[in-house]
Design a protein around this motif. Structure first.
Motif, PDB file in Angstrom:
ATOM      1  N   SER A 322      49.651  35.213  39.293  1.00  0.00           N
ATOM      2  CA  SER A 322      48.957  34.150  39.907  1.00  0.00           C
ATOM      3  C   SER A 322      49.247  33.875  41.421  1.00  0.00           C
ATOM      4  CB  SER A 322      48.560  33.237  39.098  1.00  0.00           C
ATOM      5  OG  SER A 322      48.075  33.670  37.717  1.00  0.00           O
ATOM      6  N   PHE A 326      47.561  34.189  44.835  1.00  0.00           N
ATOM      7  CA  PHE A 326      47.055  32.994  45.536  1.00  0.00           C
ATOM      8  C   PHE A 326      47.759  33.092  46.869  1.00  0.00           C
ATOM      9  CE2 PHE A 326      47.228  28.581  46.231  1.00  0.00           C
ATOM     10  CZ  PHE A 326      45.702  28.446  46.400  1.00  0.00           C
ATOM     11  N   CYS A 355      43.920  30.738  38.780  1.00  0.00           N
ATOM     12  CA  CYS A 355      43.522  30.312  40.035  1.00  0.00           C
ATOM     13  C   CYS A 355      42.287  29.402  39.694  1.00  0.00           C
ATOM     14  CB  CYS A 355      43.423  31.133  41.240  1.00  0.00           C
ATOM     15  SG  CYS A 355      45.005  31.758  41.527  1.00  0.00           S
TER      16      CYS A 355
END
Length: 457
Positions: A322, A326, A355
């Motif tokens: 993640s 991101f 996210c």
């Protein structure tokens, strides 16, 4: 942990253009103060980290040059702004013209989406190459191709095998920006030879006529609720519904979804603040009509591939995947909506889920009406210039032979209204730089949509 979050908050804004940070200065500072005040009552953290974070953002906002301060308030009173809007409009119009002939039976939707996006990136990349200051430009909204009862936002990942079929009602939606000045367009086309007839013609004529009415009512002094009521009346004349949840947004530099909105279909659960249109504003007028109930549903979250970074949100992501995704998003797509197709696909699905769950990304879900329902989509960009409304994005429709005709005198009166002011310079004018006006830069749209009230009855 808190200090790490604060450092990430500061770092998150490094990829953003200075003009965007300037325009959001007060919101960002207030948001950061809120984080600090809330955290201090729960857990102690290093004052060095908190001060560095605060000072970093404060200096970013307060050390802007005079030129940057002017840019944060640029609007249509500046001729260069008008030029950039129209340059973006010309590119997105050409992208639509490019992909439309390629919409044939057995054509892969993902290939069509990528073709349009690649064209926009190529064309914008060839502009403003030799300027001293870097100008952001490119895709403002990824190309979506939604078919039949699918309402919007279908832009599949690489490897998807979905193809078009003969007789499909194809809705193409895309956007382009130059220096954050955005032009968007959506168009509906039926894969068939000859005139479009029956309910398919009704739903497209409803969307197009509603768009023509909206163009004439989105003008300085009018209210957003006037437009909402009018387009619903137009849809009803064709025995169609305006799809709920669709918003027409004011657009500003680097802002595709401004706070001033027009709600297409009013209802007890969907309300927006009353607003009045003003001179020198820009709007994306978004009309979606359906032969069904106009209450679309999300059927499969896995179909969602378009997202936008939520600039006012911050969270310490737990998963390494993640954080990787991101970070890539923050660097490549800090402001505009993007397609997950442009990311590292092996990691994208898992990383994006966390996210989205923590509101770092705003999803654009793929919505559907019931099977058998037909949906049409017309979207255009309009500049509210001193000498009238200028629709800068559009494409001519196929020949339509709807089963319904517009007999309502009020609708006919709306359609009879002009889009240009009789007197230049009238209305409420915002202050601009001396000698910098937009009146001499007006240009006609590349393909002016026909007035459906006269050509389709």
């Amino acid at each position: 942990m808190i200090s790490y979050k604060l450092d990430n908050f500061t770092a998150a804004f490094k990829p953003y253009p200075s003009t965007f940070i300037a325009s959001q200065k007060s919101q960002l500072v207030n948001f950061l103060f809120q984080i600090l005040s809330n955290c201090s009552t729960i857990v102690s953290f290093s004052s060095r980290f908190s001060c560095c974070c605060m000072l970093s953002l404060k200096r970013k906002c307060e050390t802007m040059s005079d030129e940057e301060r002017e840019e944060q308030e640029l609007d249509l009173t500046n001729s260069e702004v008008v030029t950039k809007y129209k340059a973006a409009a010309e590119i997105v119009n050409k992208a639509l013209q490019l992909v439309l002939p390629e919409c044939k039976p057995k054509a892969k939707i993902v290939d069509l989406c990528e073709k349009a996006d690649s064209f926009i990136r190529e064309q914008t990349g060839n502009m403003y190459k030799k300027v001293k200051k870097k100008i952001e430009r490119g895709v403002a909204f990824p190309t979506c191709i939604s078919v039949n009862n699918t309402v919007c936002h279908f832009s599949p990942l690489n490897g998807d095998e979905t193809v078009l079929e003969d007789g499909d009602i194809v809705k193409i939606d895309m956007g382009c920006h130059i220096d954050g000045f955005i032009a968007v367009v959506a168009h509906t086309h039926v894969l068939q030879q000859g005139p479009v007839t029956g309910r398919a013609a009704d739903v497209i004529a409803a969307a197009n006529t509603a768009a023509e009415v909206a163009l004439r009512l989105v003008r300085p002094g009018k209210k957003n609720k006037d437009v909402s009521e009018a387009i619903q009346k137009v849809a009803a004349a064709y025995d169609c519904k305006i799809v709920e949840g669709v918003l027409s947004h004011q657009m500003k530099q680097f802002v595709i979804d401004g706070n001033k909105v027009v709600l297409s279909a009013t209802g007890p659960d969907t309300r927006v603040d009353d607003a009045e249109f003003e001179e020198n504003e820009v709007y994306a007028i978004d009309i979606v009509t359906s032969t069904g109930e106009g209450k679309p549903k999300l059927l499969d979250e896995k179909q969602t591939t378009i997202y936008k970074r939520a600039v006012d949100k911050n969270y310490l992501l737990k998963m390494k995947t993640s954080r990787f995704i991101f970070s890539e998003i923050s660097q490549k797509f800090p402001i505009m909506p993007f397609s997950a197709r442009a990311l590292e696909e092996k990691r994208v699905r898992l990383g994006i889920v966390e996210c989205v769950n923590h509101d770092l990304l705003q999803p654009y879900p793929v919505l559907h009406e019931k099977p058998g329902d037909l949906v049409a989509h017309i979207k255009f960009t309009v500049l509210l210039l001193p000498n009238g409304s200028d629709r800068v994005t559009s494409h001519a429709l196929q020949e339509l032979q709807p089963t319904k005709t517009v007999d309502d005198p009020e609708i006919k009166a709306w359609l009879a209204l002009g889009t240009k002011s009789k007197k230049k310079g009238g209305g409420k004018k915002k202050k601009g730089k001396k000698g910098d006006t937009a009146e001499n830069t007006e240009a006609e749209p590349m393909d002016e949509a026909p007035s459906s009230a006269t050509s389709q009855e």
